[in-house]
Design an enzyme around this catalytic site. Structure first.
Site, PDB file in Angstrom:
ATOM      1  N   CYS A   1     -10.726   3.084  -0.902  1.00 19.83           N
ATOM      2  CA  CYS A   1      -9.345   3.288  -0.473  1.00 19.83           C
ATOM      3  C   CYS A   1      -9.133   2.411   0.748  1.00 19.83           C
ATOM      4  CB  CYS A   1      -9.089   4.759  -0.139  1.00 19.83           C
ATOM      5  SG  CYS A   1      -7.461   5.077   0.584  1.00 19.83           S
TER       6      CYS A   1
ATOM      7  N   ASP B   1       0.855  -1.189   0.000  1.00 18.54           N
ATOM      8  CA  ASP B   1       0.000   0.000   0.000  1.00 18.54           C
ATOM      9  C   ASP B   1       0.887   1.234   0.000  1.00 18.54           C
ATOM     10  OD1 ASP B   1      -2.417   1.437   0.026  1.00 18.54           O
ATOM     11  OD2 ASP B   1      -2.369   1.652   2.187  1.00 18.54           O
ATOM     12  N   SER B   2       0.303   2.353  -0.406  1.00 17.97           N
ATOM     13  CA  SER B   2       1.053   3.609  -0.436  1.00 17.97           C
ATOM     14  C   SER B   2       1.425   4.077   0.967  1.00 17.97           C
ATOM     15  CB  SER B   2       0.236   4.690  -1.145  1.00 17.97           C
ATOM     16  OG  SER B   2      -1.010   4.861  -0.500  1.00 17.97           O
TER      17      SER B   2
ATOM     18  N   HIS C   1      -7.342   2.801   3.212  1.00 22.46           N
ATOM     19  CA  HIS C   1      -7.252   3.572   4.463  1.00 22.46           C
ATOM     20  C   HIS C   1      -8.633   3.767   5.118  1.00 22.46           C
ATOM     21  CE1 HIS C   1      -3.279   4.701   2.936  1.00 22.46           C
ATOM     22  NE2 HIS C   1      -3.012   5.272   4.084  1.00 22.46           N
TER      23      HIS C   1
ATOM     24  N   GLY D   1      -2.575   9.576  -4.269  1.00 22.28           N
ATOM     25  CA  GLY D   1      -3.765  10.085  -4.953  1.00 22.28           C
ATOM     26  C   GLY D   1      -3.551  11.326  -5.794  1.00 22.28           C
TER      27      GLY D   1
ATOM     28  N   CYS E   1      -3.399  -0.737  -2.514  1.00 25.77           N
ATOM     29  CA  CYS E   1      -3.621   0.678  -2.812  1.00 25.77           C
ATOM     30  C   CYS E   1      -4.586   0.805  -3.996  1.00 25.77           C
ATOM     31  CB  CYS E   1      -2.289   1.346  -3.146  1.00 25.77           C
ATOM     32  SG  CYS E   1      -2.435   3.072  -3.636  1.00 25.77           S
TER      33      CYS E   1
ATOM     34  N   GLU F   1      -3.236   8.712   8.238  1.00 24.42           N
ATOM     35  CA  GLU F   1      -1.809   8.467   8.480  1.00 24.42           C
ATOM     36  C   GLU F   1      -1.354   9.128   9.793  1.00 24.42           C
ATOM     37  OE1 GLU F   1       0.703   6.750   6.669  1.00 24.42           O
ATOM     38  OE2 GLU F   1      -0.937   5.835   5.560  1.00 24.42           O
TER      39      GLU F   1
END
Length: 272
Positions: free
Chosen positions: A191, A7-8, A193, A40, A71, A161
């Site tokens: 997403c 993932d990013s 997240h 993004g 991601c 984050e």
């Protein structure tokens, strides 16, 4: 061999945790590109290069038989090209050397399959994911009658984050407002997240709207994939081990990784 999850940032840890809970016997390696998160607002070429570097690392350095690109931005803007260009060449070289092929899967199409079950669906995603228009395209391939509404949510990944929940509430309300008068059957969290804010999103949408969350979808899809592809499943080590790799150790990483992946988690710093 191992299961790699990329993932990013750290959002994919939610997917990794859910997958590990569903299939605890395997060995997992999680790679979060925390140095360059979020993806993004990056160009297509940058997303492709970053994703390719991460996948290459997981194959070559971590002996992964399969990599899940958790991601959504990478899945929307880079996955197909990586499968058609990088993976074809990589597997061709492996074949010449007498080594087994590797696989790369994304999270976007399994989510689109779930969305296609409904008449009216909303998609929340990063600017990159929404601007790619990949979700509506993939949903329409499965069910032409599904009506899809999209809204970008650029502030959510940075807030997640940072582990921020209080400040996020006003952004969640703002981003969901365009959906509230659309008579939606479901809203997909496009997403990895976003499950971090699942409860907050559910409160705004109300009980009648189903929230499609990737941490609930991907483990089942992967389990089914292994059942259909025993030749891959047989390669996987079953030592119940897991580790987290990151490209930058920020002050919040240790706290979030322990919260989402277990108290004994110690992220390791790597360079792509």
């Amino acid at each position: 061999m191992r299961i790699g999850i990329f993932d990013s940032g750290l959002g994919g840890l939610i997917i990794a945790k859910a997958t590990r809970k569903a299939m605890p016997e395997y060995d997992y390696v999680y790679l979060g590109d925390t140095k360059r998160v979020p993806y993004g607002n990056r160009s297509h070429e940058a997303v492709y290069e970053f994703t390719k570097e991460a996948v290459n690392y997981l194959f070559k350095k971590e002996n992964c038989a399969i990599v899940i690109i958790a991601c959504n931005t990478s899945s929307a803007r880079a996955l197909r090209r990586i499968q058609q260009e990088y993976l074809v060449n990589y597997n061709h070289t492996r074949k010449i050397m007498g080594e087994s092929e590797r696989k790369i899967l994304g999270v976007l199409i399994p989510t689109a399959e779930e969305c296609a079950k409904y008449k009216r669906v909303g998609i929340l995603g990063t600017l990159g994911t929404i601007n790619s228009n990949t979700f509506p395209k993939e949903i329409k391939k499965i069910n032409k009658k599904t009506i899809v509404f999209q809204n970008p949510t650029p502030m959510l990944v940075p807030l997640i984050e940072e582990g921020e929940k209080v400040l996020a509430k006003q952004f969640i309300k703002k981003y969901l407002k365009p959906f509230l008068n659309k008579k939606l059957d479901a809203v997909a969290l496009g997403c990895t997240h976003y499950p971090f804010y699942k409860n907050e999103i559910k409160k705004v949408l109300g009980k009648k709207v189903r929230v499609i969350s990737q941490d609930e979808i991907i483990p089942k899809k992967l389990k089914n994939y292994f059942a259909r592809h025993p030749e891959i499943e047989k390669k996987l080590a079953k030592n119940r081990k897991a580790k987290i790799l990151v490209t930058d150790i920020t002050p919040n990483i240790k706290k979030l990784s322990q919260k989402w992946f277990g108290k004994n988690t110690r992220p390791e710093l790597i360079h792509l």
